[in-house]
Design an enzyme around this catalytic site. Structure first.
Site, PDB file in Angstrom:
ATOM      1  N   THR A  12       0.815  -1.304   0.058  1.00 12.10           N
ATOM      2  CA  THR A  12      -0.012  -0.133   0.123  1.00 12.10           C
ATOM      3  C   THR A  12       0.781   1.172  -0.100  1.00 12.10           C
ATOM      4  O   THR A  12       0.541   2.072  -0.602  1.00 12.10           O
ATOM      5  CB  THR A  12      -0.801  -0.029   1.405  1.00 12.10           C
ATOM      6  OG1 THR A  12      -1.670  -1.056   1.032  1.00 12.10           O
ATOM      7  CG2 THR A  12      -1.548   1.274   1.353  1.00 12.10           C
ATOM      8  N   SER A  54       1.182  -7.470  -1.230  1.00  9.90           N
ATOM      9  CA  SER A  54       1.766  -8.238  -0.198  1.00  9.90           C
ATOM     10  C   SER A  54       1.019  -9.707  -0.255  1.00  9.90           C
ATOM     11  O   SER A  54       1.723 -10.694  -0.033  1.00  9.90           O
ATOM     12  CB  SER A  54       1.908  -7.905   1.202  1.00  9.90           C
ATOM     13  OG  SER A  54       0.687  -7.435   1.728  1.00  9.90           O
ATOM     14  N   THR A  85       1.005  -4.374   4.242  1.00 12.23           N
ATOM     15  CA  THR A  85       0.873  -4.763   5.601  1.00 12.23           C
ATOM     16  C   THR A  85       0.074  -6.181   5.613  1.00 12.23           C
ATOM     17  O   THR A  85      -0.019  -6.733   6.636  1.00 12.23           O
ATOM     18  CB  THR A  85      -0.240  -3.730   6.141  1.00 12.23           C
ATOM     19  OG1 THR A  85      -1.504  -3.827   5.660  1.00 12.23           O
ATOM     20  CG2 THR A  85       0.463  -2.297   6.222  1.00 12.23           C
ATOM     21  N   ASP A  86      -0.721  -6.483   4.618  1.00 10.62           N
ATOM     22  CA  ASP A  86      -1.613  -7.789   4.913  1.00 10.62           C
ATOM     23  C   ASP A  86      -0.595  -9.150   4.994  1.00 10.62           C
ATOM     24  O   ASP A  86      -1.120  -9.969   5.933  1.00 10.62           O
ATOM     25  CB  ASP A  86      -2.258  -8.103   3.351  1.00 10.62           C
ATOM     26  CG  ASP A  86      -3.318  -7.391   2.992  1.00 10.62           C
ATOM     27  OD1 ASP A  86      -3.641  -6.406   4.251  1.00 10.62           O
ATOM     28  OD2 ASP A  86      -3.952  -6.938   1.968  1.00 10.62           O
TER      29      ASP A  86
END
Length: 331
Positions: A12, A54, A85-86
């Site tokens: 992101t 990710s 972040t995932d």
């Protein structure tokens, strides 16, 4: 002034709108251009290692990140990895096993909003990651996000949109960053003069989350495709039917086939203890399976990949799995 290498992987923080949703498109140099104040903390060079969401990252990419750090290790004082972040908690855990006892910091960070937006957490997260990487005494693998410094083996994403997305599970944050100041809560991790680098992972690891009334058909159908299975059970741990039910019989078949089984709880905090209830005690007494105790899911998955990348011998697998790495397991 410390010399830090930034490895950009996408996520992101590097995304732009495409008309079909966000996708990574911003380069590593562009990312750094949004936070010029980093130049006051350290000298920075950057490599665009990949530019992926990710969700598309996995074991082959973790190995690639570790190799890049190993290749450049002697030239830099620390490393910052920008990441989506995932799956960042998985990557942080994986790097903790692939690069052990590092006297230099390896810091992962990202954001919930793109760095090109006005109302974003990306700039502060990136600045804080470099602040921590450039600070004396920082070492090992950690995740810096929303002012928290979390061990790589203890991080978990718990919120999909909020800026305070990550928590440290069953272990304290090792530090916080407030108003540009690093406050350490815990002493630095153990380190050696040169870290231990590892180069193999076994990616044939299955996670199966149990639900009430579930049968064993999935275990039977997938036995030939995987080398190990993590059974995410209820509460402090156990199997429906205890040591004599159909799940126990399925476990026995997997173990007889030379596979590894790890029991983990679905509950986010406080871990497992299979000895508490009969449905767990009978299984633990009867079969040679492993228990994750208070490991995070991300740590259990990636540690099992690391262990099986080194050995298939059951005794060695057990010894390596239970050997603490960066406080990943406390028994």
């Amino acid at each position: 002034m410390k010399h830090i290498l930034m490895l950009a992987t996408g996520g992101t923080i590097a995304s732009r709108e495409t008309g079909q949703g966000l996708a990574p498109a911003i380069t590593s140099r562009e990312i750094l251009g949004y936070v010029p104040a980093i130049g006051e903390l350290c000298r920075v060079e950057t490599i665009q290692l990949m530019n992926l969401d990710s969700s598309n990252l996995g074991p082959s990419h973790w190995l690639r990140m570790a190799r890049a750090i190993e290749e450049h290790y002697d030239r830099y004082d620390g490393f910052v990895v920008t990441h989506g972040t995932d799956t960042m908690a998985y990557t942080a855990a994986a790097l903790s096993y692939l690069i052990q006892f590092s006297p230099k910091p390896i810091v992962l960070t990202g954001s919930q909003k793109s760095i090109c937006l006005e109302n974003t957490d990306a700039r502060m997260n990136l600045y804080n990651a470099f602040l921590y990487a450039a600070a004396e005494g920082s070492r090992g693998v950690s995740l810096v996000f929303d002012g928290k410094v979390i061990l790589g083996t203890r991080a978990r994403k718990e919120r999909t949109k909020s800026f305070n997305a990550f928590s440290s599970v069953d272990y304290p944050e090792i530090g916080v960053i407030r108003d540009g100041r690093l406050i350490r809560y815990l002493p630095a991790l153990d380190a050696k003069e040169s870290p231990d680098f590892y180069h193999t992972l076994e990616d044939r690891v299955l996670l199966l989350t149990l639900i009430p009334g579930m049968g064993t058909e999935a275990l039977a159908a997938l036995e030939d495709s995987y080398q190990a299975v993590i059974l995410q059970s209820f509460g402090v741990g156990g199997l429906p039917g205890g040591g004599s039910g159909p799940f126990a019989q399925a476990v026995e078949r997997w173990l007889q086939a030379g596979k590894t089984i790890v029991m983990l709880t679905q509950v986010p905090y406080e871990g497992s203890d299979m000895a508490v209830y009969q449905v767990g005690y009978q299984v633990k007494e009867k079969y040679r399976l492993l228990e994750g105790y208070n490991m995070t899911l991300e740590a259990a998955v990636t540690k099992l990949m690391w262990v099986l990348g080194r050995t298939r011998d059951p005794e060695q697998v057990e010894a390596l799995f239970y050997r603490p790495v960066q406080w990943d397991i406390i028994r």
